[in-house]
Design a protein around this motif. Structure first.
Motif, PDB file in Angstrom:
ATOM      1  N   PRO A 229      40.501  18.386  48.741  1.00 47.74           N
ATOM      2  CA  PRO A 229      41.305  17.310  49.339  1.00 47.74           C
ATOM      3  C   PRO A 229      40.758  15.911  49.040  1.00 47.74           C
ATOM      4  O   PRO A 229      41.531  15.000  48.717  1.00 47.74           O
ATOM      5  CB  PRO A 229      41.253  17.631  50.844  1.00 47.74           C
ATOM      6  N   HIS A 230      39.444  15.727  49.148  1.00 44.96           N
ATOM      7  CA  HIS A 230      38.861  14.421  48.848  1.00 44.96           C
ATOM      8  C   HIS A 230      39.065  14.060  47.380  1.00 44.96           C
ATOM      9  O   HIS A 230      39.369  12.914  47.041  1.00 44.96           O
ATOM     10  CB  HIS A 230      37.370  14.423  49.176  1.00 44.96           C
ATOM     11  N   TYR A 231      38.879  15.049  46.526  1.00 45.94           N
ATOM     12  CA  TYR A 231      39.029  14.822  45.085  1.00 45.94           C
ATOM     13  C   TYR A 231      40.458  14.404  44.750  1.00 45.94           C
ATOM     14  O   TYR A 231      40.690  13.422  44.016  1.00 45.94           O
ATOM     15  CB  TYR A 231      38.649  16.104  44.357  1.00 45.94           C
ATOM     16  N   LEU A 232      41.429  15.125  45.286  1.00 49.91           N
ATOM     17  CA  LEU A 232      42.829  14.825  44.996  1.00 49.91           C
ATOM     18  C   LEU A 232      43.255  13.508  45.614  1.00 49.91           C
ATOM     19  O   LEU A 232      44.007  12.729  45.002  1.00 49.91           O
ATOM     20  CB  LEU A 232      43.718  15.965  45.493  1.00 49.91           C
ATOM     21  N   LEU A 233      42.797  13.231  46.828  1.00 48.58           N
ATOM     22  CA  LEU A 233      43.165  11.978  47.479  1.00 48.58           C
ATOM     23  C   LEU A 233      42.616  10.778  46.713  1.00 48.58           C
ATOM     24  O   LEU A 233      43.329   9.790  46.496  1.00 48.58           O
ATOM     25  CB  LEU A 233      42.648  11.968  48.915  1.00 48.58           C
ATOM     26  N   CYS A 234      41.363  10.873  46.297  1.00 48.50           N
ATOM     27  CA  CYS A 234      40.773   9.771  45.545  1.00 48.50           C
ATOM     28  C   CYS A 234      41.511   9.569  44.221  1.00 48.50           C
ATOM     29  O   CYS A 234      41.804   8.438  43.824  1.00 48.50           O
ATOM     30  CB  CYS A 234      39.294  10.048  45.282  1.00 48.50           C
ATOM     31  N   GLY A 235      41.831  10.663  43.518  1.00 49.20           N
ATOM     32  CA  GLY A 235      42.568  10.542  42.264  1.00 49.20           C
ATOM     33  C   GLY A 235      43.937   9.939  42.463  1.00 49.20           C
ATOM     34  O   GLY A 235      44.397   9.125  41.646  1.00 49.20           O
ATOM     35  N   ALA A 236      44.627  10.322  43.555  1.00 49.09           N
ATOM     36  CA  ALA A 236      45.952   9.756  43.823  1.00 49.09           C
ATOM     37  C   ALA A 236      45.859   8.263  44.116  1.00 49.09           C
ATOM     38  O   ALA A 236      46.686   7.467  43.640  1.00 49.09           O
ATOM     39  CB  ALA A 236      46.590  10.502  44.997  1.00 49.09           C
ATOM     40  N   LEU A 237      44.862   7.859  44.894  1.00 51.59           N
ATOM     41  CA  LEU A 237      44.692   6.435  45.186  1.00 51.59           C
ATOM     42  C   LEU A 237      44.362   5.646  43.920  1.00 51.59           C
ATOM     43  O   LEU A 237      44.861   4.520  43.724  1.00 51.59           O
ATOM     44  CB  LEU A 237      43.583   6.258  46.221  1.00 51.59           C
ATOM     45  N   GLN A 238      43.534   6.230  43.047  1.00 50.95           N
ATOM     46  CA  GLN A 238      43.215   5.545  41.796  1.00 50.95           C
ATOM     47  C   GLN A 238      44.458   5.386  40.922  1.00 50.95           C
ATOM     48  O   GLN A 238      44.676   4.332  40.314  1.00 50.95           O
ATOM     49  CB  GLN A 238      42.125   6.318  41.047  1.00 50.95           C
ATOM     50  N   LEU A 239      45.291   6.425  40.857  1.00 52.68           N
ATOM     51  CA  LEU A 239      46.522   6.349  40.063  1.00 52.68           C
ATOM     52  C   LEU A 239      47.469   5.305  40.632  1.00 52.68           C
ATOM     53  O   LEU A 239      48.058   4.503  39.881  1.00 52.68           O
ATOM     54  CB  LEU A 239      47.187   7.718  40.024  1.00 52.68           C
TER      55      LEU A 239
ATOM     56  N   ILE B 152      26.721   6.021  48.312  1.00 55.41           N
ATOM     57  CA  ILE B 152      28.158   6.187  48.509  1.00 55.41           C
ATOM     58  C   ILE B 152      28.553   7.578  48.033  1.00 55.41           C
ATOM     59  O   ILE B 152      28.256   7.961  46.899  1.00 55.41           O
ATOM     60  CB  ILE B 152      28.957   5.122  47.724  1.00 55.41           C
ATOM     61  N   ARG B 153      29.188   8.339  48.894  1.00 50.40           N
ATOM     62  CA  ARG B 153      29.663   9.663  48.492  1.00 50.40           C
ATOM     63  C   ARG B 153      30.786   9.517  47.466  1.00 50.40           C
ATOM     64  O   ARG B 153      31.675   8.691  47.611  1.00 50.40           O
ATOM     65  CB  ARG B 153      30.193  10.445  49.686  1.00 50.40           C
ATOM     66  N   ILE B 154      30.734  10.328  46.437  1.00 45.79           N
ATOM     67  CA  ILE B 154      31.837  10.310  45.479  1.00 45.79           C
ATOM     68  C   ILE B 154      33.091  10.879  46.139  1.00 45.79           C
ATOM     69  O   ILE B 154      33.020  11.715  47.041  1.00 45.79           O
ATOM     70  CB  ILE B 154      31.499  11.101  44.207  1.00 45.79           C
ATOM     71  N   TRP B 155      34.240  10.385  45.703  1.00 50.25           N
ATOM     72  CA  TRP B 155      35.579  10.738  46.166  1.00 50.25           C
ATOM     73  C   TRP B 155      35.866  10.263  47.588  1.00 50.25           C
ATOM     74  O   TRP B 155      36.926  10.587  48.126  1.00 50.25           O
ATOM     75  CB  TRP B 155      35.845  12.251  46.071  1.00 50.25           C
ATOM     76  N   SER B 156      34.943   9.522  48.194  1.00 50.80           N
ATOM     77  CA  SER B 156      35.203   8.978  49.529  1.00 50.80           C
ATOM     78  C   SER B 156      35.952   7.658  49.405  1.00 50.80           C
ATOM     79  O   SER B 156      36.153   7.113  48.310  1.00 50.80           O
ATOM     80  CB  SER B 156      33.884   8.773  50.279  1.00 50.80           C
ATOM     81  N   LEU B 157      36.384   7.103  50.528  1.00 50.42           N
ATOM     82  CA  LEU B 157      37.061   5.807  50.505  1.00 50.42           C
ATOM     83  C   LEU B 157      36.110   4.705  50.053  1.00 50.42           C
ATOM     84  O   LEU B 157      36.521   3.742  49.405  1.00 50.42           O
ATOM     85  CB  LEU B 157      37.625   5.487  51.900  1.00 50.42           C
ATOM     86  N   GLY B 158      34.830   4.852  50.405  1.00 57.80           N
ATOM     87  CA  GLY B 158      33.849   3.883  49.916  1.00 57.80           C
ATOM     88  C   GLY B 158      33.742   3.931  48.404  1.00 57.80           C
ATOM     89  O   GLY B 158      33.610   2.895  47.741  1.00 57.80           O
TER      90      GLY B 158
ATOM     91  N   PHE C 202      36.166   4.813  46.411  1.00 63.50           N
ATOM     92  CA  PHE C 202      37.400   4.229  45.882  1.00 63.50           C
ATOM     93  C   PHE C 202      37.300   2.703  45.838  1.00 63.50           C
ATOM     94  O   PHE C 202      37.710   2.079  44.851  1.00 63.50           O
ATOM     95  CB  PHE C 202      38.582   4.659  46.752  1.00 63.50           C
ATOM     96  N   ARG C 203      36.739   2.100  46.882  1.00 61.88           N
ATOM     97  CA  ARG C 203      36.549   0.644  46.852  1.00 61.88           C
ATOM     98  C   ARG C 203      35.565   0.244  45.763  1.00 61.88           C
ATOM     99  O   ARG C 203      35.766  -0.759  45.067  1.00 61.88           O
ATOM    100  CB  ARG C 203      36.059   0.170  48.227  1.00 61.88           C
ATOM    101  N   PHE C 204      34.514   1.030  45.589  1.00 63.52           N
ATOM    102  CA  PHE C 204      33.556   0.774  44.513  1.00 63.52           C
ATOM    103  C   PHE C 204      34.244   0.845  43.151  1.00 63.52           C
ATOM    104  O   PHE C 204      34.014  -0.001  42.283  1.00 63.52           O
ATOM    105  CB  PHE C 204      32.424   1.809  44.602  1.00 63.52           C
ATOM    106  N   TRP C 205      35.095   1.839  42.966  1.00 65.79           N
ATOM    107  CA  TRP C 205      35.795   2.003  41.686  1.00 65.79           C
ATOM    108  C   TRP C 205      36.751   0.843  41.418  1.00 65.79           C
ATOM    109  O   TRP C 205      36.844   0.361  40.279  1.00 65.79           O
ATOM    110  CB  TRP C 205      36.544   3.331  41.689  1.00 65.79           C
ATOM    111  N   ILE C 206      37.454   0.417  42.436  1.00 65.04           N
ATOM    112  CA  ILE C 206      38.386  -0.711  42.268  1.00 65.04           C
ATOM    113  C   ILE C 206      37.628  -1.945  41.800  1.00 65.04           C
ATOM    114  O   ILE C 206      38.012  -2.624  40.821  1.00 65.04           O
ATOM    115  CB  ILE C 206      39.123  -1.016  43.583  1.00 65.04           C
ATOM    116  N   VAL C 207      36.539  -2.283  42.471  1.00 62.40           N
ATOM    117  CA  VAL C 207      35.778  -3.482  42.122  1.00 62.40           C
ATOM    118  C   VAL C 207      35.163  -3.334  40.742  1.00 62.40           C
ATOM    119  O   VAL C 207      35.206  -4.269  39.926  1.00 62.40           O
ATOM    120  CB  VAL C 207      34.705  -3.749  43.198  1.00 62.40           C
ATOM    121  N   LYS C 208      34.593  -2.179  40.440  1.00 63.42           N
ATOM    122  CA  LYS C 208      33.971  -1.970  39.124  1.00 63.42           C
ATOM    123  C   LYS C 208      34.989  -2.132  38.000  1.00 63.42           C
ATOM    124  O   LYS C 208      34.718  -2.787  36.983  1.00 63.42           O
ATOM    125  CB  LYS C 208      33.336  -0.582  39.062  1.00 63.42           C
ATOM    126  N   THR C 209      36.168  -1.558  38.173  1.00 69.72           N
ATOM    127  CA  THR C 209      37.189  -1.623  37.126  1.00 69.72           C
ATOM    128  C   THR C 209      37.683  -3.046  36.924  1.00 69.72           C
ATOM    129  O   THR C 209      37.844  -3.511  35.787  1.00 69.72           O
ATOM    130  CB  THR C 209      38.364  -0.701  37.482  1.00 69.72           C
TER     131      THR C 209
END
Length: 567
Positions: free
Chosen positions: A92-102, A167-173, A175-182
């Motif tokens: 669930p965490h993996y899929l949710l994070c991927g959906a938010l990234q998409l 920061i745990r991978i696939w967590s909301l934290g 996701f925020r890290f990924w947004i800023v990094k990208t």
């Protein structure tokens, strides 16, 4: 142990009897490739400790090598492991994070496309070439400002100030890290790497960078609040100071400090929790592991880095004041606003306005999609443009940089951000076209291509893969490769560090880093080998028939048991 090592060495050297006191290179006639095979055979043998090339160079006889291997390595002090949060590994965490990234990618792309279409329509509505040009400048400036501001706002809104954390991978934290990094790494200021504008961009993101510092690496730091760079420090190209790392399902952030007048060499890696003291130097392709610190004034190299016996060479200082830096930044902005953006944004609109027949082709109507003539014309136009652009590009990259190189005298020191610095940057950008390198790389075409660029390749013996698809250089006119040399992917030929620019005259051999003990081989002096990801220093040379080794990855174990890369 001596007997087992002697038998293995005899097999790889094709000698019936190997004396344990004879020198590998001076007396037995072995070379670097032979000893690399010896190390690989020892690692596969049961009951023998692993041997690295470093061990071979330090102990060049069977007797001394066996004696060194018999001494157990001192136990490293271990610190109590810090408790780490359990990473989220569920689906669930993996899929949710991927959906938010998409969704984030699609939403940002839609907004950029919407703004681009609106701007194009506004530019196309201009009444003439002058009006189209002015509209292109205005819209381009607004778009540039917006694309630069979005990453900064996202960083401060989503993160605030970076602090050491996990920061745990696939967590909301995450996701925020990924947004800023990208966003941070895809922003337009990355195109100004090496200039004061790039340093200003990092400062706005929270990095503490001193006066006169220069950063030439396109690997943008992500956790910028944890980065400290002292006055007049130099970060060479392809260096990594990201202030984070991935470990055991976690993103760990930590500080990285570079002191005043320090130098971080090309392709060097600084893990979190590392530091360089004032005046310290970390050589090219070296790595500082977590917790390592280079004392002030010392020179280190290797992976993990160790104190070097020789000084890491740098260029003599040259005056580069604030006025020169400010003027260079202003000229860069004006060039983008007045030349690059108007040509890219308004050029298409102006071309369609002056040539209505092209607009008719681009807007054929729904019925044209069912006619085979439309696809034939589109395919013909694509083939003409593609195969016409390749010869034109080859003509440009083989002539214009060669003419510009006449303005640079090898061995001369030039200050940064001046006319000759700009010429040197243009030469570097034009002669490192990734499309052309990948088109000719790993084929017989790479040799004539590099020769046309300006490489001195003497008489080449085609070995099947003289160069890979990722070879690059600061100036091809200062690079020389001997006959019979095989160079794999990732060779990067750089000019010296750091603050002023200096070019060196071409050497007659493939320039590589000196080995701990250059072997004296019995084979012809021309033949050399250079495996993947090699970063030779300027004006360096190989030993006869030598091999230059890429460093171990920072994640690999260090010490005698670490496995060196082999061909």
């Amino acid at each position: 142990m001596e007997g087992a090592l002697a038998r293995i060495l005899g097999d790889v050297t094709h000698l019936d009897r190997v004396s344990v006191d004879r020198h590998f290179f001076d007396e037995l006639g072995a070379d670097s490739l032979v000893m690399a095979r010896f190390c690989a055979r020892v690692r596969k043998a049961e009951g023998l400790p692993p041997v690295s090339m470093k061990d071979v160079y330090r102990h060049p006889t069977i007797a001394s090598l066996a004696e060194a291997l018999a001494v157990p390595e001192p136990a490293r002090p271990t610190s109590p492991a810090r408790p780490m949060p359990e990473p989220d590994r569920g689906a669930p965490h993996y899929l949710l994070c991927g959906a938010l990234q998409l969704l984030a990618f699609l939403g940002y792309s839609y907004l950029v496309a919407l703004a681009g279409v609106g701007g194009y329509e506004w530019i196309s509505a201009g009444s003439g070439p002058t009006d189209v040009y002015l509209r292109s400048v205005l819209f381009g400036g607004a778009a540039l400002l917006g694309l630069c501001a979005v990453p900064v706002l996202a960083k401060w809104v989503l993160i605030g100030r970076w602090r050491p954390c996990q920061i745990r991978i696939w967590s909301l934290g995450y996701f925020r890290f990924w947004i800023v990094k990208t966003l941070v790494r895809s922003a337009p200021p990355v195109l100004f790497v090496g200039s004061p504008l790039y340093v200003l961009y990092l400062r706005v993101l929270g990095a503490r960078i001193g006066r006169g510092a220069a950063v030439f690496s396109r690997n943008v730091p992500v956790c910028t609040d944890l980065l400290v760079v002292g006055d007049r420090a130099v970060i060479r190209k392809d260096a990594y100071l990201t202030c984070y790392r991935a470990h055991a399902g976690l993103i760990q952030t930590g500080p990285v400090s570079v002191g005043r007048d320090a130098v971080v060499g090309e392709a060097a890696v600084l893990d979190i929790g590392t530091a360089l003291g004032d005046g310290a130097r970390l050589a090219h392709a070296s790595a500082l592991h977590r917790g390592q610190a280079v004392p002030a004034g010392e020179h280190w190299h290797g992976s993990p880095a160790l104190r070097a016996d020789t000084a890491y060479p740098v260029v003599d200082p040259a005056r580069c004041g604030g006025t020169r830096r400010a003027a260079h930044g202003i000229l860069q902005v004006l060039a983008v606003l007045l030349v690059t953006l108007p040509l890219s944004l308004g050029g298409v609109g102006l071309l369609l306005a002056e040539a209505p027949q092209l607009a008719a082709v681009l807007e054929p109507g729904p019925t044209a999609l069912t006619a085979w003539t439309f696809y034939v014309e589109a395919l013909t136009a694509s083939l003409v443009l593609f195969f016409g652009a390749i010869p034109l590009g080859l003509l440009v990259v083989t002539t214009v940089p060669r003419l510009l190189s006449r303005a640079i005298v090898p061995g001369t020191v030039y200050p940064l951000y001046g006319f000759r610095y700009g010429v040197h940057r243009v030469i570097t950008l034009m002669t490192n076209r990734r499309f052309l390198t990948r088109l000719f790389g790993d084929s017989s075409g790479i040799v004539p291509y590099l020769r046309c660029l300006g490489y001195d390749l003497s008489r080449v013996e085609q070995t099947g893969s003289n160069f890979g698809t990722e070879v690059k250089q600061d100036s091809p006119y200062l690079s020389s490769v001997g006959s019979g040399t095989m160079v794999a992917d990732g060779l990067s030929r750089a000019t010296p560090a750091p603050t002023p620019l200096r070019t060196t005259a071409p050497s007659r051999r493939l320039p590589v880093a000196p080995s701990p003990r250059p072997p004296v081989d019995r084979t012809p002096r021309r033949h050399r080998s250079s495996p993947d990801r090699v970063r030779p220093p300027s004006a360096g040379r190989t030993a006869p028939n030598g091999v230059m080794w890429a460093p171990r990855h920072p994640a690999q174990p260090s010490g005698r048991g670490a496995r060196d890369p082999v061909l």
